[in-house]
Design a protein around this motif. Structure first.
Motif, mmCIF file in Angstrom:
data_model
loop_
_atom_site.group_PDB
_atom_site.id
_atom_site.type_symbol
_atom_site.label_atom_id
_atom_site.label_comp_id
_atom_site.label_asym_id
_atom_site.label_seq_id
_atom_site.Cartn_x
_atom_site.Cartn_y
_atom_site.Cartn_z
ATOM 1 N N UNK A 28 0.951 -1.123 0.062
ATOM 2 C CA UNK A 28 0.035 -0.142 0.027
ATOM 3 C C UNK A 28 0.763 1.114 -0.067
ATOM 4 N N UNK A 29 0.628 2.034 -0.859
ATOM 5 C CA UNK A 29 1.401 3.417 -1.009
ATOM 6 C C UNK A 29 0.354 4.653 -1.128
ATOM 7 N N UNK A 30 0.946 5.865 -0.591
ATOM 8 C CA UNK A 30 0.413 7.093 -0.720
ATOM 9 C C UNK A 30 1.153 7.645 -1.639
ATOM 10 N N UNK A 31 0.637 7.778 -3.023
ATOM 11 C CA UNK A 31 1.422 8.078 -4.281
ATOM 12 C C UNK A 31 1.223 9.735 -4.346
ATOM 13 N N UNK A 32 2.113 10.470 -4.561
ATOM 14 C CA UNK A 32 2.108 11.878 -5.191
ATOM 15 C C UNK A 32 2.763 12.199 -6.537
ATOM 16 N N UNK A 33 1.757 12.101 -7.318
ATOM 17 C CA UNK A 33 2.266 12.326 -8.651
ATOM 18 C C UNK A 33 2.169 13.818 -9.234
ATOM 19 N N UNK A 34 3.212 14.377 -9.872
ATOM 20 C CA UNK A 34 3.268 15.683 -10.505
ATOM 21 C C UNK A 34 3.256 15.357 -12.057
ATOM 22 N N UNK A 35 2.097 15.816 -12.671
ATOM 23 C CA UNK A 35 1.902 15.379 -14.106
ATOM 24 C C UNK A 35 1.957 16.672 -14.692
ATOM 25 N N UNK A 36 2.507 16.910 -16.039
ATOM 26 C CA UNK A 36 2.161 17.586 -17.082
ATOM 27 C C UNK A 36 1.119 17.097 -17.897
ATOM 28 N N UNK A 37 0.131 17.950 -18.238
ATOM 29 C CA UNK A 37 -1.052 17.586 -19.143
ATOM 30 C C UNK A 37 -1.206 18.490 -20.310
ATOM 31 N N UNK A 38 -0.903 17.490 -21.662
ATOM 32 C CA UNK A 38 -0.913 18.360 -22.768
ATOM 33 C C UNK A 38 -2.231 17.976 -23.589
ATOM 34 N N UNK A 39 -2.967 19.061 -23.918
ATOM 35 C CA UNK A 39 -4.398 18.596 -24.314
ATOM 36 C C UNK A 39 -4.374 18.768 -25.903
#
Length: 194
Positions: free
Chosen positions: A91-102
């Motif tokens: 079990x993890x608490x995940x912290x994603x930092x994502x670039x979103x390109x539309x």
């Protein structure tokens, strides 16, 4: 050749000029879904995918009509099935930092770094957390589609860091095991600055 070049330029201009989202918008996205997870790496044998749960939220900001960033906190059940029904549960608490390109209205491709903090590690009923690294790094890549403020999001998290601190007994891990996670979620976009 010239025609092909002009067509490529026209396609690129069409993609970058599409109104994808609301530029300047901040939003909160509660999200919930399922995972298919496994353990990969040299020496890992007989690991099969297992179903899990993911839930949490992301905060996002669209800087322009074609680019945005999101930062999340997701509780994710990971692990794998082994021989004769054995299970690894991480079990993890995940912290994603994502670039979103539309690429078009509502449709985004996304990628970025993710750090995960292990909260539990079990092989069947045996606590193996002392054998594991408490921090996990991965690279999520995926695609999402928004309609009527609902967002369907599909990702694959490529595990970078090793699950175990050193060579570990059981399931032939040899210390090289990494997480592999397929994630499908549904979220609801709540604008924060309208």
């Amino acid at each position: 050749m010239k025609k092909l070049f002009l067509m490529a330029v026209a396609a690129l201009m069409a993609i970058t000029s599409v109104k994808a989202q609301n530029a300047g918008e901040f939003y909160l996205k509660p999200m919930v879904g399922g995972t298919l997870t496994t353990v990969t790496g040299d020496g890992v044998k007989d690991a099969k995918m297992k179903f899990g749960f993911v839930g949490g939220f992301e905060l996002g900001h669209d800087f322009s009509d074609v680019f945005g960033l999101s930062l999340g906190a997701l509780y994710t059940l990971q692990g794998a099935k082994g021989p004769e029904g054995a299970k690894l549960n991480f079990d993890y608490i995940n912290v994603p930092l994502l670039a979103n390109v539309y690429v078009t209205k509502g449709l985004a491709i996304k990628a970025g770094p993710q750090v995960g903090f292990m909260t539990r590690a079990k092989a069947d009923d045996l606590n193996i957390k002392p054998l594991c690294n408490k921090v996990d790094f991965s690279i999520p890549v995926g695609i999402s589609y928004e309609f009527s403020d609902f967002i369907i999001d599909a990702r694959y998290n490529f595990g970078i860091s090793k699950i175990y601190k050193s060579e570990a007994d059981g399931w032939h891990t040899h210390g090289s095991a990494r997480n592999g996670v397929i994630m499908l979620t549904v979220g609801y976009k709540i604008p924060l600055n309208r």
